[in-house]
Scaffold this active site. Structure first.
Site, PDB file in Angstrom:
ATOM      1  N   GLY A   1       0.826  -1.191   0.000  1.00 39.41           N
ATOM      2  CA  GLY A   1       0.000   0.000   0.000  1.00 39.41           C
ATOM      3  C   GLY A   1       0.860   1.239   0.000  1.00 39.41           C
ATOM      4  O   GLY A   1       2.072   1.161   0.170  1.00 39.41           O
TER       5      GLY A   1
ATOM      6  N   GLU B   1      -0.944   2.763   6.621  1.00 36.76           N
ATOM      7  CA  GLU B   1      -0.956   3.832   5.609  1.00 36.76           C
ATOM      8  C   GLU B   1      -1.747   5.054   6.087  1.00 36.76           C
ATOM      9  O   GLU B   1      -1.379   6.191   5.787  1.00 36.76           O
ATOM     10  CB  GLU B   1      -1.523   3.321   4.277  1.00 36.76           C
ATOM     11  CG  GLU B   1      -0.732   2.182   3.634  1.00 36.76           C
ATOM     12  CD  GLU B   1       0.737   2.476   3.399  1.00 36.76           C
ATOM     13  OE1 GLU B   1       1.115   3.661   3.266  1.00 36.76           O
ATOM     14  OE2 GLU B   1       1.532   1.520   3.364  1.00 36.76           O
TER      15      GLU B   1
ATOM     16  N   GLU C   1      13.179   8.496   7.852  1.00 32.01           N
ATOM     17  CA  GLU C   1      13.098   8.256   6.407  1.00 32.01           C
ATOM     18  C   GLU C   1      14.467   8.306   5.721  1.00 32.01           C
ATOM     19  O   GLU C   1      14.569   8.348   4.505  1.00 32.01           O
ATOM     20  CB  GLU C   1      12.138   9.242   5.726  1.00 32.01           C
ATOM     21  CG  GLU C   1      10.750   9.350   6.363  1.00 32.01           C
ATOM     22  CD  GLU C   1       9.925   8.054   6.357  1.00 32.01           C
ATOM     23  OE1 GLU C   1      10.364   7.054   5.751  1.00 32.01           O
ATOM     24  OE2 GLU C   1       8.848   8.042   6.985  1.00 32.01           O
TER      25      GLU C   1
ATOM     26  N   THR D   1      -2.368  -3.101   6.929  1.00 35.72           N
ATOM     27  CA  THR D   1      -1.746  -2.214   5.936  1.00 35.72           C
ATOM     28  C   THR D   1      -2.485  -0.873   5.913  1.00 35.72           C
ATOM     29  O   THR D   1      -1.858   0.192   5.893  1.00 35.72           O
ATOM     30  CB  THR D   1      -1.739  -2.878   4.546  1.00 35.72           C
ATOM     31  OG1 THR D   1      -0.981  -4.095   4.646  1.00 35.72           O
ATOM     32  CG2 THR D   1      -1.100  -1.975   3.502  1.00 35.72           C
TER      33      THR D   1
ATOM     34  N   TRP E   1      11.826   4.388  12.189  1.00 31.66           N
ATOM     35  CA  TRP E   1      13.269   4.586  12.000  1.00 31.66           C
ATOM     36  C   TRP E   1      13.597   5.872  11.258  1.00 31.66           C
ATOM     37  O   TRP E   1      14.760   6.177  11.027  1.00 31.66           O
ATOM     38  CB  TRP E   1      13.871   3.379  11.255  1.00 31.66           C
ATOM     39  CG  TRP E   1      13.240   3.117   9.916  1.00 31.66           C
ATOM     40  CD1 TRP E   1      13.666   3.568   8.703  1.00 31.66           C
ATOM     41  CD2 TRP E   1      12.071   2.346   9.647  1.00 31.66           C
ATOM     42  NE1 TRP E   1      12.818   3.137   7.712  1.00 31.66           N
ATOM     43  CE2 TRP E   1      11.820   2.385   8.267  1.00 31.66           C
ATOM     44  CE3 TRP E   1      11.166   1.623  10.461  1.00 31.66           C
ATOM     45  CZ2 TRP E   1      10.733   1.742   7.659  1.00 31.66           C
ATOM     46  CZ3 TRP E   1      10.093   0.984   9.859  1.00 31.66           C
ATOM     47  CH2 TRP E   1       9.887   1.040   8.482  1.00 31.66           C
TER      48      TRP E   1
ATOM     49  N   GLN F   1      15.309   3.561  16.150  1.00 25.76           N
ATOM     50  CA  GLN F   1      15.741   2.228  15.707  1.00 25.76           C
ATOM     51  C   GLN F   1      16.449   2.363  14.372  1.00 25.76           C
ATOM     52  O   GLN F   1      16.231   3.312  13.621  1.00 25.76           O
ATOM     53  CB  GLN F   1      14.569   1.235  15.669  1.00 25.76           C
ATOM     54  CG  GLN F   1      13.571   1.451  14.562  1.00 25.76           C
ATOM     55  CD  GLN F   1      12.411   0.436  14.590  1.00 25.76           C
ATOM     56  OE1 GLN F   1      11.837   0.145  15.648  1.00 25.76           O
ATOM     57  NE2 GLN F   1      12.070  -0.109  13.428  1.00 25.76           N
TER      58      GLN F   1
HETATM   59  N1  ARG Z   1       3.724   0.447   2.632  1.00 27.63           N
HETATM   60  C1  ARG Z   1       4.216  -0.720   3.276  1.00 27.63           C
HETATM   61  C2  ARG Z   1       4.558  -1.737   2.184  1.00 27.63           C
HETATM   62  O1  ARG Z   1       4.032  -1.635   1.094  1.00 27.63           O
HETATM   63  C3  ARG Z   1       3.138  -1.255   4.180  1.00 27.63           C
HETATM   64  C4  ARG Z   1       3.614  -2.049   5.314  1.00 27.63           C
HETATM   65  C5  ARG Z   1       2.419  -2.505   6.093  1.00 27.63           C
HETATM   66  N2  ARG Z   1       2.741  -3.562   6.991  1.00 27.63           N
HETATM   67  C6  ARG Z   1       1.871  -4.531   7.299  1.00 27.63           C
HETATM   68  N3  ARG Z   1       2.180  -5.451   8.158  1.00 27.63           N
HETATM   69  N4  ARG Z   1       0.700  -4.587   6.774  1.00 27.63           N
HETATM   70  O2  ARG Z   1       5.335  -2.621   2.406  1.00 27.63           O
HETATM   71 ZN    ZN Z   2       4.966   2.962   5.437  1.00 25.58          ZN
END
Ligand code: ARG
Ligand code: ZN
Ligand code: CA
Length: 303
Positions: free
Chosen positions: A164, A204, A217, A200, A215, A235
Site C-alpha cells: 500500500g 498507511e 526516512e 496495511t 526509524w 531504531q
Molecule cells: N507500505 C508498506 C509496504 O508496502 C506497508 C507495510 C504494512 N505492513 C503490514 N504489516 N501490513 O510494504
Molecule cells: Zn509505510
C-alpha cells in the site's frame, strides 16, 4: 522479501511533481510543535471513507463484506480496542496511545446523494504502480471524491509486492488519500497471510495523518534519524516478520525497538499499537491539515 514502503517512494514522487509539498510540510512541522505546547482544540474524529474498488475481473472483485471488515479493523486499531493491544510488552505498556478516531463508509456522495461509500470500477489494468494512475478515471482508475471532506481509499492490484501507499499531508489535493493492494485489504476474501488482518490500511492511514516510519526516512540506516516522535525509541531500520521482544538495534534504546508499532514493517499479527506522541501528532495533522474531513456540503443559497 525486503519491502520498501510505497508511501516513501510516493513521497519522493510528490516532491518532484508538487514542490509545494516541502513548503507545506515545513509549515505543518512547526505548527505541530507549537500545538503540542498549546491548548488542544477541535478536530474531526469520525472520518467518512470512500472506498474505490478497482477490479480487473469477477475473480478479483472485493465484496461489501470484505470492505466492511477493513473498516472494522480501522475502528478497533484507531480506538485502541484491538484485542492484541494486550500483547504490548510491559516496558512499552505505559506508552500506548489511543487515537480515539472512528471511520465509517460515507453515506452521502459529493453531490449530497445517498451512497454506500463504495465505488466499483472495472479496469483493464491487472495491477498498478506507485504512480497514482489508479486515482484517475482517464488512466484506468477512479477519480477521487473531494479529498478535503473524504478519506479516499483505493483498492487495486499493486506491482512489485507493494502492500500500500499513502500521501502525506501537504501534497496535491487531486491525489490525496491511501492505496491498498487487493491482497492486503481487510481480513477476509482476497487478503493473504501474513498481511490479512487489515493492518496495511492502519499503517498507511498513519502516514496520511503525518506519521513517519519509526526509524525515520533516511535512505542510509542510522540510529540518529528521527520520526519526530519522542516516545518511539530510535531504531536502525525496518523490522519484518514476527520479531521477539526485546530486539535492540540502537544502543541508546534500552528496551530496543518498538517493532510492535503500526509504523514498523512487521507482519499484521505482530503490530498492534500506536504511542501517545504518535497520537498527538495525528491529532495535530487532523487539526492543521485535515480539518475538513466529514464537513457537509455548504447549504445551497435559496432562490
Ligand atoms: N507500505 C508498506 C509496504 O508496502 C506497508 C507495510 C504494512 N505492513 C503490514 N504489516 N501490513 O510494504
Ligand atoms: Zn509505510
Ligand atoms: Ca522516535
Amino acid at each position: 522479501m525486503a519491502r520498501s514502503c510505497g508511501a516513501v517512494q510516493n513521497y519522493f514522487r510528490q516532491v518532484d511533481l508538487f514542490p509545494q509539498l516541502r513548503v507545506n510540510q515545513a509549515q505543518l512541522e512547526s505548527q505541530t510543535r507549537a500545538l503540542r505546547q498549546g491548548a488542544p482544540s477541535d478536530f474531526p474524529t469520525d472520518i467518512p471513507v470512500v472506498v474505490h474498488v478497482l477490479d480487473h475481473s469477477d475473480a478479483t472483485t472485493i465484496s461489501d463484506a470484505q470492505v466492511a471488515s477493513q473498516i472494522e479493523v480501522l475502528n478497533e486499531d484507531y480506538a485502541g480496542t484491538n484485542a492484541d493491544l494486550s500483547k504490548v510488552p510491559a516496558p512499552f505498556a505505559q506508552l500506548v496511545g489511543r487515537p480515539g478516531l472512528s471511520f465509517h463508509l460515507a453515506t452521502q456522495d459529493p453531490a449530497g446523494q445517498p451512497t454506500t461509500g463504495i465505488t466499483r470500477t472495472r479496469t483493464a489494468a491487472v495491477d498498478f504502480g506507485v504512480d497514482d494512475t489508479m486515482k484517475k478515471r482517464s488512466s484506468g482508475g477512479a477519480d477521487a471524491w473531494d479529498t478535503t471532506r473524504y478519506l479516499n481509499l483505493w483498492v487495486c492490484g499493486l506491482r512489485g509486492g507493494v502492500l500500500g501507499y499513502a500521501q502525506f499531508p501537504g501534497g496535491d489535493p487531486a491525489t490525496d488519500g491511501v492505496v491498498i493492494a487487493t491482497a492486503a485489504f481487510g481480513r477476509q476474501g482476497s487478503a493473504k497471510a501474513p498481511f490479512d488482518l487489515g493492518r496495511t490500511a492502519t499503517h498507511e492511514i498513519g502516514h496520511y495523518l503525518n506519521l513517519s516510519h519509526i526509524w525515520g526516512e533516511a535512505r542510509v540506516p542510522t540510529c540518529d534519524d528521527t520520526d519526530f516522535v519522542g516516545d518511539t525509541p530510535n531504531q536502525l531500520g525496518p523490522n519484518s516478520g514476527k520479531p521477539r521482544f526485546p530486539k535492540v538495534s540502537c544502543p541508546a534504546a534500552p528496551n530496543g525497538d518498538m517493532f510492535m508499532n503500526y509504523m514498523d514493517y512487521v507482519d499484521d499479527d505482530s503490530m498492534f499499537m500506536f504511542s501517545q506522541q504518535q497520537v498527538e501528532r495525528m491529532h495535530a495533522a487532523l487539526q492543521l491539515s485535515r480539518s475538513g474531513l466529514g464537513a457537509s456540503l455548504p447549504v445551497p443559497a435559496a432562490g
